[in-house]
Design a protein around this motif. Structure first.
Motif, PDB file in Angstrom:
ATOM      1  N   VAL A   1      15.834  10.211  17.234  1.00  0.00           N
ATOM      2  CA  VAL A   1      15.780   9.769  15.838  1.00  0.00           C
ATOM      3  C   VAL A   1      14.407  10.088  15.252  1.00  0.00           C
ATOM      4  CG1 VAL A   1      15.812   7.759  14.314  1.00  0.00           C
ATOM      5  CG2 VAL A   1      17.490   7.971  16.164  1.00  0.00           C
ATOM      6  N   VAL A   2      14.388  10.701  14.070  1.00  0.00           N
ATOM      7  CA  VAL A   2      13.156  10.993  13.342  1.00  0.00           C
ATOM      8  C   VAL A   2      13.155  10.157  12.066  1.00  0.00           C
ATOM      9  CG1 VAL A   2      11.720  12.772  12.277  1.00  0.00           C
ATOM     10  CG2 VAL A   2      13.157  13.350  14.260  1.00  0.00           C
ATOM     11  N   LEU A   3      12.064   9.429  11.836  1.00  0.00           N
ATOM     12  CA  LEU A   3      11.970   8.570  10.646  1.00  0.00           C
ATOM     13  C   LEU A   3      11.565   9.413   9.438  1.00  0.00           C
ATOM     14  CD1 LEU A   3      10.187   5.429  12.136  1.00  0.00           C
ATOM     15  CD2 LEU A   3      12.619   6.045  12.162  1.00  0.00           C
ATOM     16  N   ALA A   4      12.481   9.604   8.507  1.00  0.00           N
ATOM     17  CA  ALA A   4      12.222  10.431   7.323  1.00  0.00           C
ATOM     18  C   ALA A   4      11.697   9.557   6.197  1.00  0.00           C
ATOM     19  CB  ALA A   4      13.482  11.171   6.895  1.00  0.00           C
ATOM     20  N   TYR A   5      10.435   9.112   6.335  1.00  0.00           N
ATOM     21  CA  TYR A   5       9.857   8.305   5.253  1.00  0.00           C
ATOM     22  C   TYR A   5       9.600   9.171   4.022  1.00  0.00           C
ATOM     23  CZ  TYR A   5       6.418   8.999   9.130  1.00  0.00           C
ATOM     24  OH  TYR A   5       5.723   9.448  10.224  1.00  0.00           O
ATOM     25  N   PRO A   6       9.277   8.559   2.877  1.00  0.00           N
ATOM     26  CA  PRO A   6       9.279   9.301   1.604  1.00  0.00           C
ATOM     27  C   PRO A   6       8.399  10.542   1.564  1.00  0.00           C
ATOM     28  CG  PRO A   6       9.242   6.943   1.179  1.00  0.00           C
ATOM     29  CD  PRO A   6       9.085   7.105   2.662  1.00  0.00           C
ATOM     30  N   ARG A   7       7.228  10.542   2.230  1.00  0.00           N
ATOM     31  CA  ARG A   7       6.315  11.683   2.175  1.00  0.00           C
ATOM     32  C   ARG A   7       6.238  12.384   3.527  1.00  0.00           C
ATOM     33  NH1 ARG A   7       7.106  12.612  -2.701  1.00  0.00           N
ATOM     34  NH2 ARG A   7       6.671  10.840  -4.049  1.00  0.00           N
ATOM     35  N   ILE A   8       7.376  12.486   4.203  1.00  0.00           N
ATOM     36  CA  ILE A   8       7.434  13.182   5.478  1.00  0.00           C
ATOM     37  C   ILE A   8       6.897  14.605   5.323  1.00  0.00           C
ATOM     38  CG2 ILE A   8       9.832  13.856   5.051  1.00  0.00           C
ATOM     39  CD1 ILE A   8      10.314  13.813   8.047  1.00  0.00           C
ATOM     40  N   SER A   9       6.149  15.069   6.315  1.00  0.00           N
ATOM     41  CA  SER A   9       5.607  16.428   6.276  1.00  0.00           C
ATOM     42  C   SER A   9       5.849  17.123   7.606  1.00  0.00           C
ATOM     43  CB  SER A   9       4.107  16.401   5.960  1.00  0.00           C
ATOM     44  OG  SER A   9       3.378  15.807   7.017  1.00  0.00           O
ATOM     45  N   ASN A  10       5.832  18.436   7.573  1.00  0.00           N
ATOM     46  CA  ASN A  10       5.969  19.262   8.772  1.00  0.00           C
ATOM     47  C   ASN A  10       7.162  18.842   9.637  1.00  0.00           C
ATOM     48  OD1 ASN A  10       2.930  19.147   7.953  1.00  0.00           O
ATOM     49  ND2 ASN A  10       3.181  21.059   9.074  1.00  0.00           N
TER      50      ASN A  10
END
Length: 489
Positions: free
Chosen positions: A251-260
């Protein structure tokens, strides 16, 4: 120059495919995007950063990425403001209206970079940004027609039939843009077609009749596009978070300013792995083997969003169940005890408590680190190649047990006493088959089943073949050889 009737019509992918196709013909090709907006960035050979899509296009052209391939990069830090990167280096932050005032001053750098590439190439493939019909932004434009007219570059307009209304979007663009801009458009391509192409022959003729532009291709949907990095976080697939006995859930947490976020493409393509990006409002599923906190363009703000959605509670439960946690760059900073931004580099100046899962703390500041890195895991078990792209320094007793060791002897990251919680600054770890195999054996007791770099190369070659079959590439070359069309921007 390839411009679009809107965002996500496939400009980046078509430029990549054309770059590989014309490179295979023996031409020296360079990709170029005057202005990009993305938090998915890559380190360049000349020590700067550009949009990840241009780095992929450079790879398609079999050349090293350069800051000149994307001279203006905007990295969103809030709903209204972005960090501004010019020719690879941060020059400041600007809100939307402030940036509009900056753009005329940036045109010189854009044309300088374009000239640099043009001098070393047989063909420069230029990618526009957003929509060619944004007439409200036209007066100071450097990304679409403003650049095309300043540089004298003929334009091909791309429409996306998959979203519907492609005839209206192409004909409507001709209707709303200035006649002088419309004169720059030499032809059009309809992208992402599904079904029997003969059923759209009249559609192609209708567009040509109403616009006077040449039809240059009806391109079927490229089914392997998902095997190449996505440019925009909007393209991330959330997928199903249900685990099963055959596939390891990451699982990857896709918070609002996710980068790279392309860091995790190699894991996503593993045959025995299910990688799920979850967005705020979705709980972290209980069956995850590994939860990843990715990079962030606004670490403190994204940490607040993480807490607001309850992911901190979910993370603690995941750890109690014996699950693994990895923080990369901004995610590594969040895992520590404390984060401070005294100079307001990523937002308002301030300091907050971290998640406290690693005994480290971070101070944001100093010059931005932009460098390729090679090394091994700290235990020497698995080599890697990756890159650093961050501001700030992380220290603390947790660093005494690092995650990685660089070839020059430096160490990076931290691992907790259990060995199940770790963080580091290095991006691109999982692109290296050896390092990815090491992690999969560690968290799921299974080996890797993917040769990632080989897969990317094969996909680019297949994309080039797809392009050659469905676009009139010879006519595109004829257009590129046309006399100088330079006009006033």
């Amino acid at each position: 120059m390839l411009q679009g009737t809107g965002s996500d019509v496939g400009k980046s992918l078509l430029v990549a495919g054309l770059a590989r196709a014309f490179t295979n013909r023996g031409l020296r090709v360079r990709p170029f995007k005057p202005q990009n907006m993305s938090n998915n960035a890559a380190v360049t050979a000349d020590g700067g950063e550009i949009g990840r899509a241009q780095a992929l296009q450079a790879r398609a052209a079999r050349v090293q990425p350069s800051v000149h391939m994307n001279p203006v990069l905007l990295k969103p830090q809030s709903e209204t403001g972005s960090q501004v990167v010019v020719q690879g280096r941060v020059v400041g932050n600007a809100k939307g209206r402030e940036y509009q005032a900056m753009k005329p001053k940036l045109l010189g750098a854009v044309l300088e970079s374009f000239g640099h590439l043009a001098r070393e190439a047989d063909l420069v493939l230029v990618e526009g940004a957003g929509s060619a019909s944004e007439v409200n932004l036209r007066s100071a434009d450097i990304a679409n027609m403003g650049f095309a007219r300043a540089a004298g570059v003929p334009v091909v307009l791309i429409g996306d039939i998959d979203r519907g209304g492609v005839i209206a979007s192409l004909v409507g663009t001709k209707a709303v843009i200035a006649a002088e801009d419309a004169a720059m458009i030499a032809g059009f391509i309809v992208n992402k077609f599904r079904g029997d192409p003969s059923l759209f022959s009249e559609g192609m003729a209708t567009i040509a009749r109403h616009t006077g532009w040449q039809p240059l291709g009806l391109v079927p949907f490229f089914d392997l596009a998902h095997r190449l990095p996505a440019e925009d976080a909007l393209g991330l697939q959330t997928g199903s978070s249900r685990g099963d006995s055959d596939r390891t859930l990451i699982v990857v947490l896709a918070y609002p300013r996710i980068s790279n976020f392309d860091d995790f493409d190699p894991l996503r393509l593993e045959p025995g792995v299910n990688v799920v990006f979850i967005r705020p409002g979705q709980p972290i599923p209980g069956g995850a083997a590994l939860v990843v906190l990715p990079g962030s363009k606004a670490t403190i703000a994204d940490l607040a969003a993480l807490r607001e959605t309850g992911w901190d509670t979910d993370l603690n439960a995941h750890v109690r169940r014996g699950g693994y946690v990895l923080g990369v760059c901004g995610g590594y900073q969040m895992l520590g005890a404390h984060i401070s931004d005294p100079d307001g580099i990523e937002g308002p100046a301030g300091a907050v408590a971290g998640l406290g899962l690693l005994d480290v703390e971070t101070v944001l500041g100093g010059d931005k680190v932009l460098v390729d890195i090679v090394g091994t895991s700290a235990d020497g078990a698995a080599p890697f190649e990756g890159y650093e792209m961050h501001v700030g320094r992380t220290t603390g007793t947790g660093c005494a047990k690092p995650l990685l060791q660089f070839a020059d002897g430096r160490k990076d990251g931290a691992v907790d006493g259990s060995g199940r919680i770790a963080g580091c600054y290095v991006h691109g770890l999982f692109s290296d088959d050896r390092q990815r195999d090491h992690w999969l054996r560690r968290v799921a007791n299974k080996p890797s089943g993917l040769a990632y770099e080989t897969d990317v190369e094969e996909t680019l070659d297949r994309l080039a073949g797809h392009i050659e079959q469905h676009i009139d590439c010879n006519r595109l070359l004829d257009l590129a050889r046309a006399p100088d069309l330079k006009q006033t921007p």
